[in-house]
Scaffold this motif. Structure first.
Motif, PDB file in Angstrom:
ATOM      1  N   PRO A   1     -10.619  -7.123 -47.841  1.00  0.00           N
ATOM      2  CA  PRO A   1      -9.840  -6.999 -49.083  1.00  0.00           C
ATOM      3  C   PRO A   1      -8.752  -8.063 -49.217  1.00  0.00           C
ATOM      4  N   PHE A   2      -8.074  -8.389 -48.100  1.00  0.00           N
ATOM      5  CA  PHE A   2      -7.040  -9.427 -48.161  1.00  0.00           C
ATOM      6  C   PHE A   2      -7.654 -10.764 -48.584  1.00  0.00           C
ATOM      7  N   TRP A   3      -8.750 -11.113 -47.944  1.00  0.00           N
ATOM      8  CA  TRP A   3      -9.412 -12.389 -48.244  1.00  0.00           C
ATOM      9  C   TRP A   3      -9.898 -12.410 -49.688  1.00  0.00           C
ATOM     10  N   MET A   4     -10.501 -11.313 -50.133  1.00  0.00           N
ATOM     11  CA  MET A   4     -10.977 -11.230 -51.516  1.00  0.00           C
ATOM     12  C   MET A   4      -9.818 -11.390 -52.492  1.00  0.00           C
ATOM     13  N   ALA A   5      -8.709 -10.725 -52.192  1.00  0.00           N
ATOM     14  CA  ALA A   5      -7.563 -10.771 -53.106  1.00  0.00           C
ATOM     15  C   ALA A   5      -7.030 -12.193 -53.234  1.00  0.00           C
ATOM     16  N   ARG A   6      -6.846 -12.883 -52.106  1.00  0.00           N
ATOM     17  CA  ARG A   6      -6.251 -14.225 -52.186  1.00  0.00           C
ATOM     18  C   ARG A   6      -7.231 -15.248 -52.754  1.00  0.00           C
ATOM     19  N   SER A   7      -8.515 -15.137 -52.413  1.00  0.00           N
ATOM     20  CA  SER A   7      -9.479 -16.119 -52.907  1.00  0.00           C
ATOM     21  C   SER A   7      -9.734 -15.941 -54.401  1.00  0.00           C
ATOM     22  N   ARG A   8      -9.841 -14.688 -54.853  1.00  0.00           N
ATOM     23  CA  ARG A   8     -10.093 -14.450 -56.275  1.00  0.00           C
ATOM     24  C   ARG A   8      -8.858 -14.754 -57.123  1.00  0.00           C
ATOM     25  N   LEU A   9      -7.678 -14.508 -56.553  1.00  0.00           N
ATOM     26  CA  LEU A   9      -6.463 -14.880 -57.279  1.00  0.00           C
ATOM     27  C   LEU A   9      -6.384 -16.401 -57.418  1.00  0.00           C
ATOM     28  N   GLY A  10      -6.763 -17.116 -56.386  1.00  0.00           N
ATOM     29  CA  GLY A  10      -6.785 -18.572 -56.459  1.00  0.00           C
ATOM     30  C   GLY A  10      -7.743 -19.072 -57.531  1.00  0.00           C
ATOM     31  N   ALA A  11      -8.920 -18.447 -57.630  1.00  0.00           N
ATOM     32  CA  ALA A  11      -9.895 -18.845 -58.644  1.00  0.00           C
ATOM     33  C   ALA A  11      -9.360 -18.586 -60.045  1.00  0.00           C
ATOM     34  N   TRP A  12      -8.710 -17.440 -60.218  1.00  0.00           N
ATOM     35  CA  TRP A  12      -8.155 -17.094 -61.527  1.00  0.00           C
ATOM     36  C   TRP A  12      -7.041 -18.068 -61.914  1.00  0.00           C
ATOM     37  N   GLU A  13      -6.172 -18.386 -60.961  1.00  0.00           N
ATOM     38  CA  GLU A  13      -5.084 -19.309 -61.279  1.00  0.00           C
ATOM     39  C   GLU A  13      -5.621 -20.703 -61.582  1.00  0.00           C
TER      40      GLU A  13
ATOM     41  N   GLY B   1     -23.958 -38.385 -69.380  1.00  0.00           N
ATOM     42  CA  GLY B   1     -23.735 -36.945 -69.505  1.00  0.00           C
ATOM     43  C   GLY B   1     -22.636 -36.492 -68.577  1.00  0.00           C
ATOM     44  N   ARG B   2     -22.150 -35.302 -68.814  1.00  0.00           N
ATOM     45  CA  ARG B   2     -21.089 -34.767 -67.978  1.00  0.00           C
ATOM     46  C   ARG B   2     -21.593 -34.468 -66.572  1.00  0.00           C
ATOM     47  N   ILE B   3     -20.662 -34.524 -65.610  1.00  0.00           N
ATOM     48  CA  ILE B   3     -20.997 -34.296 -64.204  1.00  0.00           C
ATOM     49  C   ILE B   3     -20.257 -33.033 -63.767  1.00  0.00           C
ATOM     50  N   PRO B   4     -20.912 -31.876 -63.826  1.00  0.00           N
ATOM     51  CA  PRO B   4     -20.202 -30.606 -63.650  1.00  0.00           C
ATOM     52  C   PRO B   4     -19.663 -30.350 -62.256  1.00  0.00           C
ATOM     53  N   GLU B   5     -20.308 -30.871 -61.221  1.00  0.00           N
ATOM     54  CA  GLU B   5     -19.898 -30.491 -59.869  1.00  0.00           C
ATOM     55  C   GLU B   5     -18.503 -30.991 -59.510  1.00  0.00           C
ATOM     56  N   VAL B   6     -18.058 -32.082 -60.143  1.00  0.00           N
ATOM     57  CA  VAL B   6     -16.731 -32.585 -59.791  1.00  0.00           C
ATOM     58  C   VAL B   6     -15.626 -31.688 -60.349  1.00  0.00           C
ATOM     59  N   VAL B   7     -15.909 -30.964 -61.428  1.00  0.00           N
ATOM     60  CA  VAL B   7     -14.893 -30.063 -61.999  1.00  0.00           C
ATOM     61  C   VAL B   7     -14.602 -28.934 -61.014  1.00  0.00           C
ATOM     62  N   ARG B   8     -15.639 -28.446 -60.367  1.00  0.00           N
ATOM     63  CA  ARG B   8     -15.469 -27.377 -59.373  1.00  0.00           C
ATOM     64  C   ARG B   8     -14.596 -27.835 -58.208  1.00  0.00           C
ATOM     65  N   GLU B   9     -14.620 -29.124 -57.894  1.00  0.00           N
ATOM     66  CA  GLU B   9     -13.883 -29.642 -56.744  1.00  0.00           C
ATOM     67  C   GLU B   9     -12.501 -30.178 -57.094  1.00  0.00           C
ATOM     68  N   LEU B  10     -12.090 -30.055 -58.349  1.00  0.00           N
ATOM     69  CA  LEU B  10     -10.776 -30.572 -58.736  1.00  0.00           C
ATOM     70  C   LEU B  10      -9.671 -29.913 -57.925  1.00  0.00           C
ATOM     71  N   ALA B  11      -8.710 -30.707 -57.513  1.00  0.00           N
ATOM     72  CA  ALA B  11      -7.572 -30.192 -56.733  1.00  0.00           C
ATOM     73  C   ALA B  11      -6.510 -29.660 -57.698  1.00  0.00           C
ATOM     74  N   ILE B  12      -6.699 -28.433 -58.152  1.00  0.00           N
ATOM     75  CA  ILE B  12      -5.768 -27.805 -59.090  1.00  0.00           C
ATOM     76  C   ILE B  12      -4.709 -27.043 -58.305  1.00  0.00           C
ATOM     77  N   VAL B  13      -3.463 -27.308 -58.602  1.00  0.00           N
ATOM     78  CA  VAL B  13      -2.349 -26.676 -57.891  1.00  0.00           C
ATOM     79  C   VAL B  13      -2.252 -25.206 -58.288  1.00  0.00           C
ATOM     80  N   THR B  14      -2.116 -24.324 -57.276  1.00  0.00           N
ATOM     81  CA  THR B  14      -2.054 -22.873 -57.516  1.00  0.00           C
ATOM     82  C   THR B  14      -0.841 -22.280 -56.803  1.00  0.00           C
ATOM     83  N   PRO B  15       0.368 -22.498 -57.306  1.00  0.00           N
ATOM     84  CA  PRO B  15       1.568 -22.031 -56.599  1.00  0.00           C
ATOM     85  C   PRO B  15       1.662 -20.517 -56.474  1.00  0.00           C
ATOM     86  N   VAL B  16       1.234 -19.790 -57.486  1.00  0.00           N
ATOM     87  CA  VAL B  16       1.311 -18.321 -57.424  1.00  0.00           C
ATOM     88  C   VAL B  16       0.359 -17.791 -56.357  1.00  0.00           C
TER      89      VAL B  16
END
Length: 292
Positions: free
Chosen positions: A184-196, A147-162
């Motif tokens: 607010p600064f922390w929320m903005a950068r962390s949520r933008l990273g998640a979206w990217e 079966g699929r192993i979901p936790e590793v997808v969360r830890e993938l090193a996805i590049v987020t240049p923006v």
């Protein structure tokens, strides 16, 4: 270069020696393999390849700690050497995945398959290894869940240049606020990273995982919603920077998705009726097909 492998079948010193010589294209006398019964004074410490072999318990049998001198011309990746050793010895070889999870491994089999594996070390007095799950069937492990192993997808090193560029701008304005959770600064950068991360993962056709767990997909849509809320808490110049960062990501998301006219996404990720209006247009579009 150093390699750390676990093998499902037990391997003798001679088998490991011959396999490493063959896979690394060195003479057999240039490989020194030892176990707990080896007289250390008789070892060839100048060998091109040194290997410590240990017997382990559980679903695996042998642990190999391999060191290859820089002078060895052939310096394969861990994946390449694991696959070669598996083919040569006729057993499955397990090696650590890149993600920072103690249970995250890859498994290479003698028939050329390389698949994700979840491997646990028990907390008993004598450590035992348990192969809990593999993402593709392995003939020699019929008892292991596939079966699929979901936790590793969360830890993938996805590049987020923006998101990285935006975070750097915030650090120049206020490093402390950018690094303090909940601001607010922390929320903005962390949520933008998640979206990217969602958009880039989608852009790569979900590589390298090949899929995205629905709960993670939902979290990242929620992150995009939260960016709308936090934007109202930022000073106009910072809010403008956030908007400029969002524009290319939103455009790419729109390009990579289709209108969810049939409500398929909402069926898989239902929203409360009283909360639906608080969610953005990104909830009305979906990948085709859905990535899970």
């Amino acid at each position: 270069m150093t390699y750390n492998f676990l093998t499902v079948e037990s391997l003798t010193l001679d088998t490991v020696t011959a396999a490493l010589a063959h896979c690394l294209n060195v003479q057999i006398q240039e490989v020194d393999v030892a176990d707990e019964g080896t007289n250390q004074e008789l070892r060839n410490w100048d060998a091109l390849v040194l290997c410590e072999k240990a017997t382990v318990e559980g679903d695996v049998s042998t642990y190999l700690d391999i060191y290859v001198q820089e002078s060895v011309r052939k310096q394969p990746t861990e994946r390449e050497l694991a696959s070669a050793v598996a083919r040569t010895t006729g057993t499955a070889v397990i090696f650590h995945a890149e993600e920072m999870l103690p249970s995250a491994y890859w498994m290479a089999t003698e028939d050329g398959l390389v698949t994700r594996a979840r491997v646990y070390e028990t907390d008993a007095e004598e450590t035992r290894y348990v192969i809990d799950r593999v993402e593709a069937p392995v003939a020699r492990l019929p008892h292991v869940t596939v079966g699929r192993i979901p936790e590793v997808v969360r830890e993938l090193a996805i590049v987020t240049p923006v998101a990285d560029a935006f975070a750097a701008q915030l650090h120049r304005v206020s490093p402390e606020e950018a690094d303090t959770a909940g601001t607010p600064f922390w929320m903005a950068r962390s949520r933008l990273g998640a979206w990217e991360k969602l958009v880039r993962h989608m852009e790569a056709s979900w590589a390298p995982s090949g899929w995205c767990p629905p709960d993670l997909y939902r979290e990242r849509l929620d992150a995009r919603d939260e960016l709308e809320h936090v934007r109202n808490q930022l000073l106009p110049p910072i809010a403008c920077l956030l908007q400029k960062a969002l524009e290319p990501l939103d455009a790419l998301f729109a390009e990579l998705t289709i209108d969810d006219t049939g409500g398929l996404l909402r069926k898989k990720l239902p929203l409360a009726e009283d909360a639906a209006s608080a969610h953005g247009w990104w909830w009305n579009r979906r990948p085709d097909p859905l990535p899970w």
